[in-house]
Design an enzyme around this catalytic site. Structure first.
Site, PDB file in Angstrom:
ATOM      1  N   HIS A   8       0.831  -1.476  -0.121  1.00 37.84           N
ATOM      2  CA  HIS A   8       0.170   0.229   0.225  1.00 37.84           C
ATOM      3  C   HIS A   8       1.154   1.240  -0.206  1.00 37.84           C
ATOM      4  O   HIS A   8       1.201   1.006   0.722  1.00 37.84           O
ATOM      5  CB  HIS A   8      -1.205  -0.175   0.929  1.00 37.84           C
ATOM      6  N   LEU A  59      -8.057  -3.147  10.458  1.00 39.83           N
ATOM      7  CA  LEU A  59      -8.671  -1.794  11.220  1.00 39.83           C
ATOM      8  C   LEU A  59      -8.913  -1.306  11.831  1.00 39.83           C
ATOM      9  O   LEU A  59     -10.533  -1.825  12.556  1.00 39.83           O
ATOM     10  CB  LEU A  59      -9.287  -0.792   9.634  1.00 39.83           C
ATOM     11  N   GLU A 111     -17.043  -4.662  23.590  1.00 40.99           N
ATOM     12  CA  GLU A 111     -16.192  -5.667  24.554  1.00 40.99           C
ATOM     13  C   GLU A 111     -15.141  -5.493  23.336  1.00 40.99           C
ATOM     14  O   GLU A 111     -14.523  -6.330  23.996  1.00 40.99           O
ATOM     15  CB  GLU A 111     -17.097  -7.141  24.124  1.00 40.99           C
ATOM     16  N   VAL A 162     -10.482   8.924   1.224  1.00 44.16           N
ATOM     17  CA  VAL A 162     -10.225   8.044  -0.164  1.00 44.16           C
ATOM     18  C   VAL A 162     -10.446   6.574   1.252  1.00 44.16           C
ATOM     19  O   VAL A 162      -9.709   6.233   2.032  1.00 44.16           O
ATOM     20  CB  VAL A 162      -8.807   7.932  -0.691  1.00 44.16           C
ATOM     21  N   ASP A 168      -9.178   6.523   6.904  1.00 41.38           N
ATOM     22  CA  ASP A 168     -10.877   6.891   7.243  1.00 41.38           C
ATOM     23  C   ASP A 168     -10.970   5.419   7.537  1.00 41.38           C
ATOM     24  O   ASP A 168     -12.149   5.412   8.695  1.00 41.38           O
ATOM     25  CB  ASP A 168     -10.968   6.936   6.055  1.00 41.38           C
ATOM     26  N   GLY A 169     -10.453   3.983   7.277  1.00 41.11           N
ATOM     27  CA  GLY A 169     -10.877   3.017   7.521  1.00 41.11           C
ATOM     28  C   GLY A 169     -11.182   2.564   8.998  1.00 41.11           C
ATOM     29  O   GLY A 169     -11.617   1.735   9.075  1.00 41.11           O
ATOM     30  N   ASN A 223      -7.529  12.076   4.413  1.00 41.05           N
ATOM     31  CA  ASN A 223      -6.919  12.126   2.392  1.00 41.05           C
ATOM     32  C   ASN A 223      -8.668  11.602   1.896  1.00 41.05           C
ATOM     33  O   ASN A 223      -8.413  11.885   0.601  1.00 41.05           O
ATOM     34  CB  ASN A 223      -6.443  11.277   2.638  1.00 41.05           C
ATOM     35  N   HIS A 270      -2.046  -1.775   7.034  1.00 36.63           N
ATOM     36  CA  HIS A 270      -1.136  -1.290   5.637  1.00 36.63           C
ATOM     37  C   HIS A 270      -0.240  -0.779   5.162  1.00 36.63           C
ATOM     38  O   HIS A 270       0.453  -0.894   4.286  1.00 36.63           O
ATOM     39  CB  HIS A 270      -3.131  -1.658   4.859  1.00 36.63           C
ATOM     40  N   HIS A 314      -4.661   4.294  -2.787  1.00 38.66           N
ATOM     41  CA  HIS A 314      -4.647   3.908  -1.622  1.00 38.66           C
ATOM     42  C   HIS A 314      -3.391   2.422  -1.318  1.00 38.66           C
ATOM     43  O   HIS A 314      -2.740   2.184  -0.806  1.00 38.66           O
ATOM     44  CB  HIS A 314      -5.921   2.778  -1.625  1.00 38.66           C
TER      45      HIS A 314
END
Length: 433
Positions: free
Chosen positions: A30, A120, A411, A191, A159-160, A189, A70, A265
């Site tokens: 990435h 993520l 949890e 994206v 963002d993820g 970003n 990543h 990405h």
């Protein structure tokens, strides 16, 4: 020391070159984050982060956690430049089996990697856990004249990570418990992998985090002066609020064919590697780092080592004045337990009519007495799971010595936070739901 824009800009572009070369050679990986966040990493590793490349597990360091794992070539490139035991041969072996530079950072594989990240949001939960443990350690060991644990936990997430539920759970926890040693850098970003982020999100993330209890700043993430100013402000605030810096960046910066798009990405930009090198004013030589950059980081490392030696002098004085506490800390870090620990656990007859959770509670109490750095927590179920440490008090924003953590109904967040407590290295974390 003032920010050396010229040297750090050169280093940022050379780090971009390392990422491009490594991803191009491995035909996977990435590029977006390593290219888009190069200036952020330059400020951290080249100026502001408190760390020691020769002692990666120094207990007084700042922690940098790449939740967006990543983008691992960002981390590997800057560890190499900073003088960690991550060689250029390691960079060339990016994503190869048994290499020190796996596709996603792994804690036990690479010096300078604080957490295994990739799923993520998990790294953000881990960062919250490290921040909890740092607060706990400071409460137990610091004195007015000896700030053994005086550090910040800096987490870079994209963002993820922000969309994952585990990060929402962990950050709501961080805000409630006032973890002002946590600094979250949000690589905004716009994206995601499949499309522009607007296809799946329309919230005001800054306002969401303000609602959690964070202080929020917004900056141009590729303006090193502006970013450093925001970072210093975040580090200086001791106000019971975790800190968020929304850093707006151009994903894939340096490869204009894909920059700012979803194609940036992953590895799509790698096919433009040769043209990108020209755009970045890099020579034809691959895996290139200039002597000027090596000299800059060698000089910076000397400053870091002077900082470390000042801490070490204070630490030695603390050990001399508090030998019992020093022994406790040594035992905690070395994970020492009494040789007869298991003998403290009560035995139950085979036909005992006792619920396993009750038996677990009866086993936990003697273990907790013998292991003062064992921490327990529950996702709003202490009354059912019975894993409350008797006499251990509750962890709260006003009591960082508490050994029982109320995670609320979180949890997933609880598990990520417990892992972070473990990564810190002093405490043993347990939890139940």
């Amino acid at each position: 020391m003032s920010l050396d824009i010229t040297s750090l800009s050169r280093a940022a572009n050379e780090a971009r070159g390392l990422a491009i070369d490594a991803v191009h050679a491995s035909k996977s990986g990435h590029l977006g984050l390593p290219l888009g966040c190069a200036e952020i990493a330059a400020v951290l590793y080249g100026h502001e982060l408190k760390h020691n490349p020769d002692e990666p597990r120094w207990i007084g360091r700042d922690y940098f956690i790449l939740s967006a794992g990543h983008g691992s070539m960002l981390l590997y490139a800057w560890l190499n430049l900073s003088g960690y035991d991550v060689t250029m041969d390691d960079i060339r072996a990016f994503r190869q089996l048994h290499s020190k530079t796996p596709g996603h950072p792994e804690y036990f594989e690479t010096p300078g990697v604080e957490c295994t990240t990739g799923p993520l949001g998990q790294g953000l939960g881990n960062a919250v856990g490290v921040a909890v443990a740092a607060k706990m350690a400071a409460a137990r060991f610091n004195t007015p004249e000896h700030q053994i644990f005086d550090q910040h936990i800096i987490c870079l997430a994209g963002d993820g990570c922000m969309q994952e539920g585990v990060s929402a759970e962990a950050c709501a926890f961080a805000g409630h418990f006032g973890l002002d040693n946590l600094i979250l850098i949000y690589d905004a970003n716009a994206v995601t992998l499949d499309a522009m982020a607007a296809a799946t999100q329309s919230e005001d993330t800054g306002k969401r985090f303000q609602a959690y209890g964070f202080d929020v700043q917004k900056v141009d993430g590729q303006d090193m002066v502006a970013f450093l100013r925001a970072l210093k402000k975040a580090k200086a605030r001791d106000n019971g609020k975790p800190q968020m810096i929304i850093a707006q960046t151009l994903i894939g910066k340096g490869i204009p064919e894909v920059a700012g798009t979803a194609k940036a990405h992953g590895e799509a930009g790698a096919k433009f590697a040769d043209e990108a090198r020209k755009n970045l004013a890099l020579p034809e030589e691959h895996y290139f780092v200039s002597q000027e950059t090596r000299d800059y980081f060698a000089k910076h490392k000397k400053a870091l080592l002077r900082q470390y030696k000042r801490w070490e002098k204070m630490y030695r004085d603390w050990r001399a004045k508090h030998p019992d506490q020093a022994q406790l800390l040594d035992d905690a870090i070395d994970k020492k337990v009494p040789a007869d620990l298991l003998s403290k656990v009560p035995a139950f007859p085979a036909d005992a009519k006792i619920a396993t959770r009750k038996a677990g509670s009866e086993a936990l109490q003697p273990l907790a007495r013998e292991m003062p750095f064992l921490i327990s927590g529950s996702a709003d179920l202490h009354g059912s799971t019975l894993n409350y440490i008797e006499g251990g008090e509750d962890f709260s924003r006003d009591n960082h010595k508490g050994r029982n953590i109320h995670f609320g109904i979180r949890e997933h967040g609880m598990c990520a936070i417990m892992n972070g407590i473990g990564y810190h290295g002093v405490f043993r974390a347990s939890g139940a739901t």
